[in-house]
Design an enzyme around this catalytic site. Sequence first.
Site, short mmCIF file in Angstrom:
data_model
loop_
_atom_site.label_atom_id
_atom_site.label_comp_id
_atom_site.label_asym_id
_atom_site.label_seq_id
_atom_site.Cartn_x
_atom_site.Cartn_y
_atom_site.Cartn_z
N GLY A 185 61.19 -5.35 0.43
CA GLY A 185 62.61 -4.98 0.68
C GLY A 185 62.61 -3.92 1.61
N CYS A 186 63.94 -3.84 1.96
CA CYS A 186 64.22 -2.60 2.95
C CYS A 186 64.29 -1.39 2.21
CB CYS A 186 65.80 -3.06 3.82
SG CYS A 186 66.99 -3.41 2.55
N TYR A 187 65.07 -1.16 1.18
CA TYR A 187 65.13 0.25 0.54
C TYR A 187 63.61 0.44 0.19
CZ TYR A 187 70.10 0.48 -0.42
OH TYR A 187 71.33 0.71 -0.02
N THR A 203 60.72 -0.37 1.55
CA THR A 203 59.96 -0.25 2.84
C THR A 203 60.18 1.54 2.87
OG1 THR A 203 59.90 -2.20 3.83
CG2 THR A 203 59.25 -0.35 5.23
#
Lengths: 344, 344, 344, 344
Positions: A147-149, A151
């Site tokens: 996921g972006c957060y 990472t």
Amino acid sequence: MVKVGIIGSTGYVGAELIRLLLNHKKVELSAISSNSFEGQHIENIYGNLKKALSLKCTAAEEVVSSSDVIFTALPHGLSEEIAEKCFQENKVCIDLGADFRLQDENEYSKWYGKAFSKPHIHPLSVYGLPELNRNKIKSSHIIANPGCYPTSIELALMPALKEKFIDTDGIIIDSKSGTTGAGRGLSQTTHFPECNENILPYKINEHRHLPEIQQILSEMAGTCIKVTFVPHLLPVNRGILSTIYCSLNGAQHADKIYEIYKKYYEKESFVRVLNVGETASIRNVKYSNFCDISLHMQDESNRLIIVSAIDNMVKGAAGQAIQNMNIVLGFDEKDGLEFIPPAF
Amino acid sequence: MVKVGIIGSTGYVGAELIRLLLNHKKVELSAISSNSFEGQHIENIYGNLKKALSLKCTAAEEVVSSSDVIFTALPHGLSEEIAEKCFQENKVCIDLGADFRLQDENEYSKWYGKAFSKPHIHPLSVYGLPELNRNKIKSSHIIANPGCYPTSIELALMPALKEKFIDTDGIIIDSKSGTTGAGRGLSQTTHFPECNENILPYKINEHRHLPEIQQILSEMAGTCIKVTFVPHLLPVNRGILSTIYCSLNGAQHADKIYEIYKKYYEKESFVRVLNVGETASIRNVKYSNFCDISLHMQDESNRLIIVSAIDNMVKGAAGQAIQNMNIVLGFDEKDGLEFIPPAF
Amino acid sequence: MVKVGIIGSTGYVGAELIRLLLNHKKVELSAISSNSFEGQHIENIYGNLKKALSLKCTAAEEVVSSSDVIFTALPHGLSEEIAEKCFQENKVCIDLGADFRLQDENEYSKWYGKAFSKPHIHPLSVYGLPELNRNKIKSSHIIANPGCYPTSIELALMPALKEKFIDTDGIIIDSKSGTTGAGRGLSQTTHFPECNENILPYKINEHRHLPEIQQILSEMAGTCIKVTFVPHLLPVNRGILSTIYCSLNGAQHADKIYEIYKKYYEKESFVRVLNVGETASIRNVKYSNFCDISLHMQDESNRLIIVSAIDNMVKGAAGQAIQNMNIVLGFDEKDGLEFIPPAF
Amino acid sequence: MVKVGIIGSTGYVGAELIRLLLNHKKVELSAISSNSFEGQHIENIYGNLKKALSLKCTAAEEVVSSSDVIFTALPHGLSEEIAEKCFQENKVCIDLGADFRLQDENEYSKWYGKAFSKPHIHPLSVYGLPELNRNKIKSSHIIANPGCYPTSIELALMPALKEKFIDTDGIIIDSKSGTTGAGRGLSQTTHFPECNENILPYKINEHRHLPEIQQILSEMAGTCIKVTFVPHLLPVNRGILSTIYCSLNGAQHADKIYEIYKKYYEKESFVRVLNVGETASIRNVKYSNFCDISLHMQDESNRLIIVSAIDNMVKGAAGQAIQNMNIVLGFDEKDGLEFIPPAF
């Protein structure tokens, strides 16, 4: 030329994958699918692609059959079946959704409201954070793209947790994300007049990225970690900035900590540890696959503040997925990802 | 205290009316209605109203029965019946929609796809641009509050057309509007990531405000006027800037033109004609009922460029409606509207 | 009519004071001064003020001599002399700068690089946070208007510290501010192309508001408090959002904590404690004197997260200064400050 | 590898040139200069370049001596001497400033306040709009890279003027530009709180790009053309949108006009003529070298509206300069410029 395809190509992650894959010299975009726009030309949905790509959106099965590497960018619960099929046909599936991120099925059920539909293939998948799992990724056929957060947070904390110089209790993560993270779907919170000139904390301690963050941080530390995680919606298109607060295990020299971080990431192409006095910000990473990390210490306390910045659509999604593809295919990890972030 | 009510109070125009009416010392907000949120407290829909207003949204009929002045902020076609009822009960209806703006039923049908439902009451209505129709407004019970684009354009051109020093042919209007003009409803064009960092021309020569603009400019000039009108969607919340290009009828001194404009508006509280060298912009009028107008001439040509700026939600909607209410009720026209635009 | 004047009227705080004071029915703006623009009409510097105010900027001494209440909005080190003069002439000085905020001269020297120039008048001053010091403010002639970040933080923590249900150690404050906080002066960080589409942490643990925050929180708690404070620059014009992380002293019911907060502020006109499930955001307070506070608890931990939002230029500067003036003059605290925040 | 250098590398145009040249496989960045930052590492000035380039800024002479192609990105009046030197040393100079854009020295003096300092080399230069002057560019050693506004306008009007189906009188151009067009230098108009939430018309009929536009349009039409040109400052980072109003020479079928435009640009890599019903906007071209053009006709009038969109920093500056370099060096015109605009 390796043939690659995208299932779920008309959401924002799909659109970003198209943009980046068209810049990759060693792969060819063979097919793309879309539930909402099947039968339509992609350039009529995304005007930016005019003169660059005129593929028609087709069905998911056709993408699988005509591609060697399949990217799935779908709502949760829809990728397992596709991944199974890819595995059976000896193809690579890189899933940009949530289906394979959590190892613990109970945790998955709790956060996503359903059980695994293909539990037997989950052990075959790997969590695709290259800086953590590069070797496992090389030989895997099902890759759970982070996921972006997560990472932005996991890269920021990895050296500190692996080298065990911070307290694993009491970590606080205050993250700020651009609006593309919410995707193409409309909502009141991303309606321009309500999002603009605002910053909105949301899903405080209830965001679905929380169990993923805790799982990976725990793995890094070798002990169970619970964190406090508050995401905020920023009035910008792209980028995630995470400001992370933790406590040092006893007194430490700032120089030492810098040295550890610099050394830890010195061979990584996409992680930049900033110098003393510099501060990470979205501006310097946007439209690129870089993750910038800056470190900040208070003289009088044992507090360490780590700031990390990524482009949520690149290192936080499509760029990292291509980095994973490069690893699986034995390409140079930077292939197709060498673009420089613009200064403005 | 005069009792006022709002029908359609939860759209953006309704929400702005609430904000402004709560600042008005001579009226009391007696009732508000909403189709979408009937039965709910307004402060739970608009968090900005907490501690300021805790009315429940009720039905339209209740608003009419409990108010002396009724503001209607509805999609087209829904205000005629309410206006008729207000008229029968000797109340004032100020319509912020499009139902009474066009006098010619054929024109209305052409642009809105339906006939007038209450044609007999249309002759009783007046076009509520105070600077044009103040006297008629005083004695009217049905007031058609002007559209936002038309307000910015008609005020800009009125002195030139009334004093007949510009060519009525070939007028070109390039308008730029903030996103609140599109209202609370969601759309891809007002989705933050697609609206931000963009400017989008739309409905080129097809905007429903075009016949309204042409009707009023023609009335001002005493001759039929056709214009070219291109609206653009700006990535800001509020404001309309119109850049208007026209030709002078023969050579004219800039000084003379300034003098005419300054004189024309010298008694108006809400129109500010800027000085030579100054340029109108949204920044100086936002959150206020002012319309700023600046004039620009080319030495070598007979071109006159007029720039006007308003806040689309205030002078372009709710503020002008209150100005009309003040006129009808015999109040000072500035009552409740004296707030100064913030500098930033 | 009470005569009021502004020294330093052409900075952003001065401009906002003008806007608000012109809306106040019981005071008259008698004189304004500016070093940079002495002799110029204010409406030529701030175009928003056209038709609203046409005062000429004069010298500071004239402001003092012609006013009963003097607002000083100056760089640090310039207000002490003016405050002394006001005191001698039995006038009220409300200082929006930093000169009187810190009680401890050593602390002041450390952060501002100079000693007090008029140490004898410092004991006469009061810290102008009305919700904390209302009674002392009533009888004071020198009022230190709080900083913007401190206002958002102190109001958020006051009930918890006074009622002693949180740990005074380990408080972490992650604040996000709009760009007007940086004032009218130009800098690379507020240059549009570098500020837009970014969020920038800055002065990490080095911001001059830190000693002010620690001084007041310590006073509230009755014990020395050190906090971690990281401000971030947001790409919006106005507003501060503070996300505050602290630990409860043992298990507490969420209901109980809400009750304490609601009760604590129930008589305050400008503090709104939101309901369970609601989250404070800049959007609902901008252009108003409100401070919104929301509370968030984690079931499994003893963590309490407090989110507070203010408009940095209103409750964080000019609005709070007027609230202080109202208290000193015996007016209703809401006079001139009753405007509702716009919904967008 | 061809060696290229940049003189004036730390302004915005220079920074964008660096970003794009680093993506070009056939050239090598040999040296960069800067007056303001001589001796400093570029990555310390532009944090986005970390890990990508660590050149030190040197002096202009060194750039000339170590490069085969020299890009000059300087304030006007500083490039002529460098261009002369390049010419003498048989190198290529691509000037992104204004020194070689105007052929008529009187016109240059009028707008720039000084005469040509090296008049003898002006006849050797060519106006570097590839779609107009490709063949001349191939053999030139001094290339005047067009201005950003002129590029967006000239490409939009070229087919209409060359094919002579519009009136050359009365053309009106309403352009809107992002803030990077104003460069790195600070000013009140690009100060975030004053630029944000605004749109500002400026230099109405006084912009220095006006004589350039008129010179090239006149050349295209074979007759002297005067236009009305109003630029506006938009609150976005990148992009220019020009809305152009002109009159058809008698009745014309829309189909015919589309056909002419499509045909005119069918072999051009970077010009995209949109389909009927589509509208050009900044969003679809930003961060790319594309120019999008859409055409709009009114049924009842002979008015043609042309909308064009470019990225002011790419097709309007650095990208077009590289396109010119590719032509001079005999490379494929798309080399280093094939990146796809992001969808958001």
